[in-house]
Design a protein around this motif. Structure first.
Motif, PDB file in Angstrom:
ATOM      1  N   PHE A   1      43.440  45.873  57.835  1.00 25.03           N
ATOM      2  CA  PHE A   1      43.158  46.820  56.946  1.00 25.03           C
ATOM      3  C   PHE A   1      44.195  47.619  56.911  1.00 25.03           C
ATOM      4  CE2 PHE A   1      38.806  45.705  58.160  1.00 25.03           C
ATOM      5  CZ  PHE A   1      37.980  46.476  56.863  1.00 25.03           C
ATOM      6  N   ALA A   2      45.137  47.939  57.988  1.00 23.43           N
ATOM      7  CA  ALA A   2      46.464  48.584  57.825  1.00 23.43           C
ATOM      8  C   ALA A   2      47.222  48.151  56.796  1.00 23.43           C
ATOM      9  CB  ALA A   2      47.204  48.931  59.125  1.00 23.43           C
ATOM     10  N   GLU A   3      47.535  46.653  56.880  1.00 25.44           N
ATOM     11  CA  GLU A   3      48.302  46.261  55.660  1.00 25.44           C
ATOM     12  C   GLU A   3      47.647  46.156  54.310  1.00 25.44           C
ATOM     13  OE1 GLU A   3      51.277  45.144  56.088  1.00 25.44           O
ATOM     14  OE2 GLU A   3      51.568  44.637  58.449  1.00 25.44           O
ATOM     15  N   ARG A   4      46.434  46.055  54.342  1.00 23.54           N
ATOM     16  CA  ARG A   4      45.889  46.382  53.001  1.00 23.54           C
ATOM     17  C   ARG A   4      45.961  47.450  52.357  1.00 23.54           C
ATOM     18  NH1 ARG A   4      44.852  43.346  48.517  1.00 23.54           N
ATOM     19  NH2 ARG A   4      43.022  43.762  47.691  1.00 23.54           N
ATOM     20  N   GLU A   5      45.828  48.727  53.147  1.00 16.73           N
ATOM     21  CA  GLU A   5      46.101  49.957  52.773  1.00 16.73           C
ATOM     22  C   GLU A   5      47.410  50.332  52.370  1.00 16.73           C
ATOM     23  OE1 GLU A   5      44.437  52.741  52.517  1.00 16.73           O
ATOM     24  OE2 GLU A   5      42.237  52.172  53.287  1.00 16.73           O
ATOM     25  N   ALA A   6      48.349  49.784  53.101  1.00 18.57           N
ATOM     26  CA  ALA A   6      49.884  49.664  52.583  1.00 18.57           C
ATOM     27  C   ALA A   6      49.992  49.105  51.305  1.00 18.57           C
ATOM     28  CB  ALA A   6      50.662  49.221  53.902  1.00 18.57           C
ATOM     29  N   GLY A   7      49.290  48.228  50.854  1.00 20.89           N
ATOM     30  CA  GLY A   7      49.351  47.541  49.535  1.00 20.89           C
ATOM     31  C   GLY A   7      49.614  45.978  49.438  1.00 20.89           C
ATOM     32  N   ALA A   8      49.728  45.588  50.556  1.00 18.56           N
ATOM     33  CA  ALA A   8      49.971  44.093  50.778  1.00 18.56           C
ATOM     34  C   ALA A   8      48.684  43.237  50.102  1.00 18.56           C
ATOM     35  CB  ALA A   8      50.064  43.817  52.304  1.00 18.56           C
TER      36      ALA A   8
ATOM     37  N   ARG B   1      63.567  50.884  48.134  1.00 20.94           N
ATOM     38  CA  ARG B   1      64.582  50.076  48.493  1.00 20.94           C
ATOM     39  C   ARG B   1      64.646  50.139  49.927  1.00 20.94           C
ATOM     40  NH1 ARG B   1      64.830  46.702  45.113  1.00 20.94           N
ATOM     41  NH2 ARG B   1      62.709  47.913  44.996  1.00 20.94           N
ATOM     42  N   LEU B   2      64.172  50.864  50.646  1.00 14.93           N
ATOM     43  CA  LEU B   2      64.211  51.027  52.163  1.00 14.93           C
ATOM     44  C   LEU B   2      62.818  50.577  52.821  1.00 14.93           C
ATOM     45  CD1 LEU B   2      66.147  51.875  54.551  1.00 14.93           C
ATOM     46  CD2 LEU B   2      64.906  54.288  54.300  1.00 14.93           C
ATOM     47  N   SER B   3      61.759  51.111  52.144  1.00 15.39           N
ATOM     48  CA  SER B   3      60.656  50.617  52.568  1.00 15.39           C
ATOM     49  C   SER B   3      59.524  51.099  51.619  1.00 15.39           C
ATOM     50  CB  SER B   3      60.442  51.575  54.081  1.00 15.39           C
ATOM     51  OG  SER B   3      59.137  50.937  54.586  1.00 15.39           O
ATOM     52  N   ARG B   4      58.620  50.586  51.352  1.00 15.69           N
ATOM     53  CA  ARG B   4      57.237  50.923  50.819  1.00 15.69           C
ATOM     54  C   ARG B   4      56.277  51.476  51.534  1.00 15.69           C
ATOM     55  NH1 ARG B   4      58.481  45.942  47.749  1.00 15.69           N
ATOM     56  NH2 ARG B   4      59.043  46.656  45.523  1.00 15.69           N
ATOM     57  N   ASN B   5      56.484  51.608  52.968  1.00 20.21           N
ATOM     58  CA  ASN B   5      55.499  52.153  53.906  1.00 20.21           C
ATOM     59  C   ASN B   5      56.307  53.595  54.012  1.00 20.21           C
ATOM     60  OD1 ASN B   5      54.169  52.973  56.444  1.00 20.21           O
ATOM     61  ND2 ASN B   5      53.960  50.780  56.923  1.00 20.21           N
ATOM     62  N   VAL B   6      55.642  54.609  53.863  1.00 18.60           N
ATOM     63  CA  VAL B   6      55.840  56.053  54.160  1.00 18.60           C
ATOM     64  C   VAL B   6      56.076  56.280  55.471  1.00 18.60           C
ATOM     65  CG1 VAL B   6      55.560  58.352  53.798  1.00 18.60           C
ATOM     66  CG2 VAL B   6      55.254  56.611  51.990  1.00 18.60           C
ATOM     67  N   ALA B   7      55.252  55.812  56.297  1.00 16.37           N
ATOM     68  CA  ALA B   7      55.312  55.831  57.799  1.00 16.37           C
ATOM     69  C   ALA B   7      56.506  55.214  58.439  1.00 16.37           C
ATOM     70  CB  ALA B   7      54.011  55.344  58.530  1.00 16.37           C
ATOM     71  N   ASP B   8      56.919  54.047  57.758  1.00 20.69           N
ATOM     72  CA  ASP B   8      58.152  53.556  58.437  1.00 20.69           C
ATOM     73  C   ASP B   8      59.124  54.387  58.199  1.00 20.69           C
ATOM     74  OD1 ASP B   8      57.639  51.223  59.619  1.00 20.69           O
ATOM     75  OD2 ASP B   8      57.982  50.154  57.830  1.00 20.69           O
ATOM     76  N   PHE B   9      59.247  55.086  56.748  1.00 17.21           N
ATOM     77  CA  PHE B   9      60.436  55.990  56.453  1.00 17.21           C
ATOM     78  C   PHE B   9      60.651  57.436  57.210  1.00 17.21           C
ATOM     79  CE2 PHE B   9      61.886  59.383  53.460  1.00 17.21           C
ATOM     80  CZ  PHE B   9      63.154  58.909  53.239  1.00 17.21           C
ATOM     81  N   SER B  10      59.297  57.801  57.606  1.00 15.20           N
ATOM     82  CA  SER B  10      59.008  58.969  58.248  1.00 15.20           C
ATOM     83  C   SER B  10      59.827  58.744  59.723  1.00 15.20           C
ATOM     84  CB  SER B  10      57.601  59.356  58.537  1.00 15.20           C
ATOM     85  OG  SER B  10      57.356  60.588  59.437  1.00 15.20           O
ATOM     86  N   ALA B  11      59.410  57.327  60.261  1.00 16.22           N
ATOM     87  CA  ALA B  11      60.115  57.179  61.607  1.00 16.22           C
ATOM     88  C   ALA B  11      61.316  57.011  61.602  1.00 16.22           C
ATOM     89  CB  ALA B  11      59.283  55.820  61.931  1.00 16.22           C
ATOM     90  N   MET B  12      61.880  56.644  60.597  1.00 16.69           N
ATOM     91  CA  MET B  12      63.491  56.385  60.356  1.00 16.69           C
ATOM     92  C   MET B  12      64.185  57.880  60.433  1.00 16.69           C
ATOM     93  SD  MET B  12      65.834  54.634  57.911  1.00 16.69           S
ATOM     94  CE  MET B  12      65.275  52.856  58.608  1.00 16.69           C
ATOM     95  N   LEU B  13      63.447  58.957  59.808  1.00 19.38           N
ATOM     96  CA  LEU B  13      63.658  60.185  59.627  1.00 19.38           C
ATOM     97  C   LEU B  13      63.699  60.762  60.911  1.00 19.38           C
ATOM     98  CD1 LEU B  13      61.793  61.484  56.367  1.00 19.38           C
ATOM     99  CD2 LEU B  13      64.299  61.152  56.737  1.00 19.38           C
ATOM    100  N   GLU B  14      62.710  60.498  61.619  1.00 20.33           N
ATOM    101  CA  GLU B  14      62.812  60.845  63.052  1.00 20.33           C
ATOM    102  C   GLU B  14      63.938  60.437  64.044  1.00 20.33           C
ATOM    103  OE1 GLU B  14      59.076  60.091  64.645  1.00 20.33           O
ATOM    104  OE2 GLU B  14      57.911  61.163  63.351  1.00 20.33           O
ATOM    105  N   THR B  15      64.127  59.128  63.693  1.00 14.48           N
ATOM    106  CA  THR B  15      65.226  58.544  64.409  1.00 14.48           C
ATOM    107  C   THR B  15      66.580  59.111  64.080  1.00 14.48           C
ATOM    108  OG1 THR B  15      64.041  56.423  64.521  1.00 14.48           O
ATOM    109  CG2 THR B  15      66.549  56.108  64.792  1.00 14.48           C
ATOM    110  N   ALA B  16      66.842  59.341  62.751  1.00 12.47           N
ATOM    111  CA  ALA B  16      68.260  60.066  62.353  1.00 12.47           C
ATOM    112  C   ALA B  16      68.434  61.324  62.768  1.00 12.47           C
ATOM    113  CB  ALA B  16      67.983  60.173  60.748  1.00 12.47           C
ATOM    114  N   SER B  17      67.418  62.221  62.801  1.00 10.99           N
ATOM    115  CA  SER B  17      67.551  63.501  63.589  1.00 10.99           C
ATOM    116  C   SER B  17      67.560  63.220  64.965  1.00 10.99           C
ATOM    117  CB  SER B  17      65.998  64.136  63.313  1.00 10.99           C
ATOM    118  OG  SER B  17      66.061  65.309  64.108  1.00 10.99           O
TER     119      SER B  17
END
Length: 218
Positions: free
Chosen positions: A171-178, A83-99
């Motif tokens: 390649f990055a977008e394809r790896e992310a499932g696009a 619901r937030l992101s299908r990209n784990v890297a984006d989620f990780s970046a948000m965790l860092e921002t939250a901290s």
């Protein structure tokens, strides 16, 4: 003995057009049940956004992040990561921002709740896997670029004019499932030209991918 104030939580609900995605009622019910169990002060914010590939172009989420940064709320909660992101890297970046900014992240399906020790540990594990994902994508991109350079220098039937960052992005977008169609749409929307200066199509995206890795699936 004074009672601690209730945690002020924004419950982010994303509604997409994908019939396979969980509906808003299910998301809201999960968030409200958790809020009731833990005594949160919950405010639901709902956004109609077809894609969770990127955190961009989602004004409701952007507003929530602004409110969290200003400390009007204490935490952001979602029922599921996608619901937030299908990209784990984006989620990780948000965790860092939250901290860094001093607010909490709560993702019910992952067991991430940075207000608790156990949930914070889950967040750290998520960040580790995100870093591994970034390294894996970076490795494949380096291999791809090396292969392109070692080949005849031709892509799409004529000398390649594609910048390395464009190839890396594909390649990055394809790896992310696009899908190839989705990648083509994003490149066109951003004004990125093909090697021949024309419009991207799924077939031209496929040619970039297969020039390095062999036949690619849609």
């Amino acid at each position: 003995m004074e009672t601690a104030p209730a945690l002020r939580v924004i419950g982010y609900v994303r509604v997409s057009t994908n019939k396979q995605d969980i509906g808003p009622e299910v998301q809201i019910a999960a968030l409200e049940a958790e809020a009731s169990r833990k005594g949160w002060s919950l405010e639901i914010r709902r956004e109609n956004a077809a894609s969770a590939k990127s955190l961009a172009n989602r004004p409701v989420l952007a507003g929530a992040l602004t409110d969290l940064k200003s400390r009007r709320y204490d935490a952001l909660a979602v029922s599921k990561l996608d619901r937030l992101s299908r990209n784990v890297a984006d989620f990780s970046a948000m965790l860092e921002t939250a901290s860094r900014q001093g607010w909490a992240m709560i993702c019910l399906d992952l067991g991430v709740d940075t207000t608790t020790d156990t949930g914070a540990s889950m967040a750290q594990m998520t960040a580790v896997f995100a870093e591994l994902e970034r390294k894996r994508i970076a490795g494949r991109t380096r291999e791809a670029m090396a292969k392109i350079k070692a080949d005849t220098g031709k892509l799409m039937g004529r000398p390649s004019a594609l910048p390395a960052d464009t190839v890396a992005r594909i390649f990055a977008e394809r790896e992310a499932g696009a899908s190839m169609a989705r990648i083509a749409d994003m490149l066109n929307a951003d004004g990125v030209p093909t090697a021949t200066g024309k419009t991207w199509h799924p077939s031209t995206v496929r040619q970039v991918l297969t020039s390095v890795t062999g036949p690619a699936r849609s």
